[in-house]
Design a protein around this motif. Structure first.
Motif, PDB file in Angstrom:
ATOM      1  N   MET A 115       0.828  -1.154   0.057  1.00 28.58           N
ATOM      2  CA  MET A 115       0.006  -0.062   0.099  1.00 28.58           C
ATOM      3  C   MET A 115       0.788   1.190   0.066  1.00 28.58           C
ATOM      4  O   MET A 115       1.900   1.201   0.078  1.00 28.58           O
ATOM      5  N   LYS A 116       0.023   2.523  -0.304  1.00 25.96           N
ATOM      6  CA  LYS A 116       0.811   3.501  -0.184  1.00 25.96           C
ATOM      7  C   LYS A 116       1.561   3.971   1.028  1.00 25.96           C
ATOM      8  O   LYS A 116       1.130   3.781   2.129  1.00 25.96           O
ATOM      9  N   VAL A 117       2.772   4.796   1.081  1.00 25.51           N
ATOM     10  CA  VAL A 117       3.328   5.545   2.444  1.00 25.51           C
ATOM     11  C   VAL A 117       2.924   6.700   2.639  1.00 25.51           C
ATOM     12  O   VAL A 117       2.830   7.536   1.963  1.00 25.51           O
ATOM     13  N   THR A 118       2.472   6.978   3.733  1.00 20.24           N
ATOM     14  CA  THR A 118       2.080   8.115   3.987  1.00 20.24           C
ATOM     15  C   THR A 118       3.040   9.025   4.996  1.00 20.24           C
ATOM     16  O   THR A 118       4.069   8.330   5.338  1.00 20.24           O
ATOM     17  N   LEU A 119       2.821  10.182   5.018  1.00 14.45           N
ATOM     18  CA  LEU A 119       3.730  11.160   6.041  1.00 14.45           C
ATOM     19  C   LEU A 119       3.842  10.519   7.329  1.00 14.45           C
ATOM     20  O   LEU A 119       5.200  10.377   8.126  1.00 14.45           O
ATOM     21  N   LYS A 120       2.684  10.124   7.836  1.00 14.98           N
ATOM     22  CA  LYS A 120       2.851   9.410   9.202  1.00 14.98           C
ATOM     23  C   LYS A 120       3.646   8.180   9.402  1.00 14.98           C
ATOM     24  O   LYS A 120       4.322   8.009  10.264  1.00 14.98           O
ATOM     25  N   ASP A 121       3.739   7.236   8.218  1.00 14.99           N
ATOM     26  CA  ASP A 121       4.421   6.152   8.308  1.00 14.99           C
ATOM     27  C   ASP A 121       6.090   6.545   8.275  1.00 14.99           C
ATOM     28  O   ASP A 121       6.962   6.100   8.973  1.00 14.99           O
ATOM     29  N   CYS A 122       6.263   7.845   7.569  1.00 15.60           N
ATOM     30  CA  CYS A 122       7.750   8.030   7.618  1.00 15.60           C
ATOM     31  C   CYS A 122       8.003   8.684   8.841  1.00 15.60           C
ATOM     32  O   CYS A 122       9.262   8.596   9.355  1.00 15.60           O
ATOM     33  N   LEU A 123       7.263   9.345   9.561  1.00 12.90           N
ATOM     34  CA  LEU A 123       7.693   9.896  10.957  1.00 12.90           C
ATOM     35  C   LEU A 123       8.019   8.945  11.996  1.00 12.90           C
ATOM     36  O   LEU A 123       8.601   9.155  12.913  1.00 12.90           O
ATOM     37  N   GLU A 124       7.577   7.453  11.701  1.00 13.77           N
ATOM     38  CA  GLU A 124       8.026   6.474  12.549  1.00 13.77           C
ATOM     39  C   GLU A 124       9.299   6.098  12.185  1.00 13.77           C
ATOM     40  O   GLU A 124       9.745   4.994  13.024  1.00 13.77           O
ATOM     41  N   LEU A 125      10.199   6.340  11.434  1.00 12.66           N
ATOM     42  CA  LEU A 125      11.366   5.839  11.080  1.00 12.66           C
ATOM     43  C   LEU A 125      12.216   6.427  11.958  1.00 12.66           C
ATOM     44  O   LEU A 125      11.924   7.785  12.568  1.00 12.66           O
ATOM     45  N   SER A 126      13.387   5.746  12.467  1.00  9.89           N
ATOM     46  CA  SER A 126      14.287   6.007  13.602  1.00  9.89           C
ATOM     47  C   SER A 126      15.138   7.870  13.210  1.00  9.89           C
ATOM     48  O   SER A 126      15.175   8.368  14.164  1.00  9.89           O
ATOM     49  N   VAL A 127      15.115   7.978  11.934  1.00  8.73           N
ATOM     50  CA  VAL A 127      15.770   9.218  11.725  1.00  8.73           C
ATOM     51  C   VAL A 127      14.927  10.544  12.327  1.00  8.73           C
ATOM     52  O   VAL A 127      15.439  11.466  12.357  1.00  8.73           O
ATOM     53  N   PHE A 128      13.528  10.159  12.522  1.00 14.03           N
ATOM     54  CA  PHE A 128      12.641  11.402  12.805  1.00 14.03           C
ATOM     55  C   PHE A 128      12.337  10.957  14.185  1.00 14.03           C
ATOM     56  O   PHE A 128      11.349  11.566  14.782  1.00 14.03           O
ATOM     57  N   ARG A 129      13.029  10.445  14.996  1.00 15.31           N
ATOM     58  CA  ARG A 129      12.753  10.029  16.515  1.00 15.31           C
ATOM     59  C   ARG A 129      12.578  11.084  17.450  1.00 15.31           C
ATOM     60  O   ARG A 129      11.775  11.386  18.306  1.00 15.31           O
ATOM     61  N   ASP A 130      13.425  12.282  17.161  1.00 14.88           N
ATOM     62  CA  ASP A 130      13.453  13.462  17.827  1.00 14.88           C
ATOM     63  C   ASP A 130      12.788  14.630  17.287  1.00 14.88           C
ATOM     64  O   ASP A 130      12.803  15.755  17.753  1.00 14.88           O
ATOM     65  N   ALA A 131      11.964  14.289  16.086  1.00 18.82           N
ATOM     66  CA  ALA A 131      11.303  15.323  15.228  1.00 18.82           C
ATOM     67  C   ALA A 131       9.966  16.048  15.925  1.00 18.82           C
ATOM     68  O   ALA A 131       9.419  15.104  16.863  1.00 18.82           O
ATOM     69  N   ARG A 132       9.637  17.147  15.610  1.00 23.62           N
ATOM     70  CA  ARG A 132       8.299  17.701  15.994  1.00 23.62           C
ATOM     71  C   ARG A 132       7.710  18.185  14.606  1.00 23.62           C
ATOM     72  O   ARG A 132       8.388  18.854  13.893  1.00 23.62           O
ATOM     73  N   VAL A 133       6.186  17.726  14.691  1.00 26.32           N
ATOM     74  CA  VAL A 133       5.635  18.375  13.810  1.00 26.32           C
ATOM     75  C   VAL A 133       5.113  19.713  14.120  1.00 26.32           C
ATOM     76  O   VAL A 133       4.212  19.886  15.183  1.00 26.32           O
ATOM     77  N   LEU A 134       5.471  20.886  13.805  1.00 27.27           N
ATOM     78  CA  LEU A 134       5.296  22.274  14.090  1.00 27.27           C
ATOM     79  C   LEU A 134       3.951  22.710  13.322  1.00 27.27           C
ATOM     80  O   LEU A 134       3.257  23.748  13.837  1.00 27.27           O
ATOM     81  N   ALA A 135       3.664  22.190  12.140  1.00 27.21           N
ATOM     82  CA  ALA A 135       2.380  22.652  11.554  1.00 27.21           C
ATOM     83  C   ALA A 135       1.822  21.477  10.519  1.00 27.21           C
ATOM     84  O   ALA A 135       2.645  20.634  10.248  1.00 27.21           O
ATOM     85  N   GLY A 136       0.616  21.506  10.182  1.00 26.51           N
ATOM     86  CA  GLY A 136      -0.168  20.594   9.414  1.00 26.51           C
ATOM     87  C   GLY A 136      -0.275  19.210  10.008  1.00 26.51           C
ATOM     88  O   GLY A 136      -0.162  18.410   9.408  1.00 26.51           O
ATOM     89  N   GLN A 137      -0.651  19.375  11.341  1.00 34.95           N
ATOM     90  CA  GLN A 137      -1.263  18.127  12.184  1.00 34.95           C
ATOM     91  C   GLN A 137      -2.076  17.172  11.430  1.00 34.95           C
ATOM     92  O   GLN A 137      -2.309  15.956  11.388  1.00 34.95           O
ATOM     93  N   ASN A 138      -3.093  18.255  10.704  1.00 35.91           N
ATOM     94  CA  ASN A 138      -4.228  17.372  10.101  1.00 35.91           C
ATOM     95  C   ASN A 138      -3.791  16.777   8.706  1.00 35.91           C
ATOM     96  O   ASN A 138      -4.747  16.196   8.150  1.00 35.91           O
ATOM     97  N   SER A 139      -2.558  16.818   8.267  1.00 37.95           N
ATOM     98  CA  SER A 139      -2.292  16.585   6.799  1.00 37.95           C
ATOM     99  C   SER A 139      -1.426  15.524   7.026  1.00 37.95           C
ATOM    100  O   SER A 139      -0.590  15.003   6.138  1.00 37.95           O
ATOM    101  N   LEU A 140      -1.179  14.615   7.946  1.00 36.81           N
ATOM    102  CA  LEU A 140      -0.242  13.624   8.226  1.00 36.81           C
ATOM    103  C   LEU A 140      -0.392  12.312   7.280  1.00 36.81           C
ATOM    104  O   LEU A 140       0.352  11.366   7.138  1.00 36.81           O
ATOM    105  N   THR A 141      -1.812  12.076   6.890  1.00 37.68           N
ATOM    106  CA  THR A 141      -2.117  11.159   6.066  1.00 37.68           C
ATOM    107  C   THR A 141      -1.672  11.298   4.639  1.00 37.68           C
ATOM    108  O   THR A 141      -2.120  10.515   3.687  1.00 37.68           O
ATOM    109  N   LYS A 142      -1.041  12.409   4.326  1.00 40.78           N
ATOM    110  CA  LYS A 142      -0.728  12.793   2.938  1.00 40.78           C
ATOM    111  C   LYS A 142       0.174  11.540   2.425  1.00 40.78           C
ATOM    112  O   LYS A 142       0.986  10.966   2.997  1.00 40.78           O
TER     113      LYS A 142
END
Length: 527
Positions: free
Chosen positions: A1-28
């Motif tokens: 199936m397609k990969v979403t932004l939310k799937d990418c944020l689960e990767l280890s490279v984003f472990r300390d990342a913060r979503v500052l804007a666009g919380q409602n668009s993480l299914t892109k």
């Protein structure tokens, strides 16, 4: 199936990342990833060809310019990118300004802050994201497992065709296999929102057959996503395109699906249906008119529909295929063609002839098309336009086959050769082969050039050849081709008239002279 932004944020490279804007668009959807180097919005536009990209940046070029950062965010959102991830925050950019965050929120673009960490690099992000898109566990999804279940169910299905049809219906995709000449040899259509012809034309325009065979090439046909790629069956190359009916799968899913289908074809020992259209054309090329008559109905060719027969070099390259597709659409004439070694053979058909509504200007339109095609680099066209049914098409093929290799030597400055040039050369070939008094009579017409000295005679004969065969008896064009002054040409023509004792442009003189000069050029090629 397609990969979403939310799937990418689960990767280890984003472990300390913060979503500052666009919380409602993480299914892109995220279809690709790219490093963004931009100093203003115009630079961002260079990336607009790929939608649904996750852009990675450090704001290196605008680290101290908040206005420029805001402009970059706006443009990224306008170009439909999936998100903007700002790396090395705290090292390059001390912090992301509130104005940038608000701009992203208003534009609906997810903005991700990735704090500086020596172990967290852009290269790692690209590697992990692309691995997620191309090689994730999504290959174990319902598409793959369900397709395998149907394709390899030897007890339920009697052949590959039945198995493939059930797999396509169950998983909401369509499958078409085409010959190298883009004629369908097998298809499973589960939805009729787009025609095969539309997909073939667009795929050919994009030259999908030349793309990488690792990931299938995406071609958007009026909003319907289709994926193209080569497939080998019994050592022959075919093209497969798969239609994702609901845009449910990623390119990686489709690539894996194609691999499974190709494997299943081998296990079922599947042999595609013969390409009847190609067989019909080949029958006429090889002079088998009786076979062509037997195939015409199956190939969908009316007895009187063929308007023009052509053979061309390099007509499958550059802009030519697109020009032919445009011709079919604009003029409502159909082109059938195949690749035969290095040449392309084809017919142009007027399908309305059978209904009594044929296009009276069809022949002129064909000639105009060939004249346009010759402008493309390296293209040469040999055509017989104004064909009398299948019998005439067979005769046209024979004329082209026996003369095309020689007509270029007789008329070296032409790029489109009609039945008139080819008929002349065909007659010359027969005279050359037969020899005897017929050839001798023609060659005697030029003997006079040997009586005035070798150099002078050769010079005058070459001028006459160019004048008659290359320049259409236009002295100005003759001068241009030979690279001499027009007055020099006029002087030489006067000498030629005196030498021959006739006016070379006379109606009763030119036919015999043309054949004699063509024979002379032909003799240089075959001797």
């Amino acid at each position: 199936m397609k990969v979403t932004l939310k799937d990418c944020l689960e990767l280890s490279v984003f472990r300390d990342a913060r979503v500052l804007a666009g919380q409602n668009s993480l299914t892109k959807d995220v279809r690709n990833v790219s490093v963004l180097e931009a100093k203003d919005s115009e630079d961002v536009k260079l990336y607009e060809g790929e939608k649904d990209q996750l852009l990675i940046t450090g704001f290196f070029a605008v680290r101290d310019d908040v206005d420029a950062q805001c402009a970059i965010v706006k443009q990224a959102a306008a170009d439909m990118h999936a998100a903007l991830a700002v790396f090395h925050v705290g090292k390059v950019v001390e912090k992301i300004d509130e104005r940038v965050i608000n701009t992203a929120e208003l534009a609906g673009l997810p903005l991700i802050e990735v704090p500086y960490d020596e172990e967290t690099t852009c290269a790692q992000a690209i590697t992990q994201i692309m691995a997620k898109i191309l090689y994730s566990d999504n290959f174990s999804n319902r598409l793959i497992s369900n397709t395998i279940f149907h394709l390899l169910n030897f007890e339920k299905h009697s052949n590959f065709q039945a198995a493939a049809r059930q797999a396509a219906i169950s998983n909401n995709f369509q499958l078409v296999i085409l010959s190298e000449d883009f004629n369908p040899v097998f298809s499973v259509e589960t939805r009729h929102t787009v025609s095969i012809d539309e997909v073939v034309k667009l795929g050919r325009e994009r030259q999908a057959e030349k793309q990488s065979d690792q990931v299938y090439t995406l071609v958007d046909v009026n909003g319907v996503l289709t994926y193209w790629g080569p497939v080998s069956i019994d050592g022959e190359t075919f093209f497969m395109f798969i239609v994702d009916n609901e845009d449910s799968y990623s390119a990686a899913d489709i690539t894996k699906l194609a691999e499974i289908i190709e494997l299943a074809m081998g296990m079922w020992k599947f042999t595609p249906e013969r390409d009847v259209k190609a067989d019909f054309i080949k029958a006429l090329i090889r002079g088998n008119k009786s076979l062509a008559y037997s195939l015409k109905d199956e190939a969908g060719v009316g007895a009187d529909e063929i308007v023009s027969v052509f053979m061309g070099h390099n007509v499958d390259k550059g802009k030519v295929p697109k020009m032919m597709d445009r011709f079919e659409k604009d003029e409502e004439l159909r082109i059938m063609k195949i690749e035969e070694e290095e040449e392309t053979y084809g017919f142009i058909l007027d399908e309305k002839i059978e209904e009594g509504k044929g296009d009276p200007e069809a022949r002129a339109k064909c000639a105009a098309l060939f004249d346009r095609l010759k402008e493309e680099n390296g293209v040469k066209i040999f055509h017989v336009t104004d064909v009398d049914g299948i019998e005439g098409a067979g005769d046209a093929c024979r004329l082209i086959n026996e003369s095309w290799a020689f007509v270029q030597s007789v008329f070296p400055y032409k790029r489109v050769f009609t039945k008139y040039e080819m008929a002349l050369v065909s007659n010359c070939i027969n005279i050359q082969l037969q020899g005897g008094h017929v050839k001798k009579n023609y060659m005697k017409l030029l003997d006079v050039f040997r009586t005035i000295g070798e150099n002078k005679g050769r010079q005058l004969q070459e001028t006459l050849e160019t004048f008659v065969l290359d320049a259409g008896m236009n002295s100005g064009k003759t001068a241009k081709i030979m690279g001499i002054h027009a007055n020099t040409v006029q002087y030489r023509l006067k000498k030629i008239n005196e030498l021959l004792g006739v006016e070379v442009t006379g109606n009763r003189i030119i036919p015999g002279l043309t054949i004699a000069l063509a024979l002379k050029r032909l003799e240089r090629v075959v001797s």
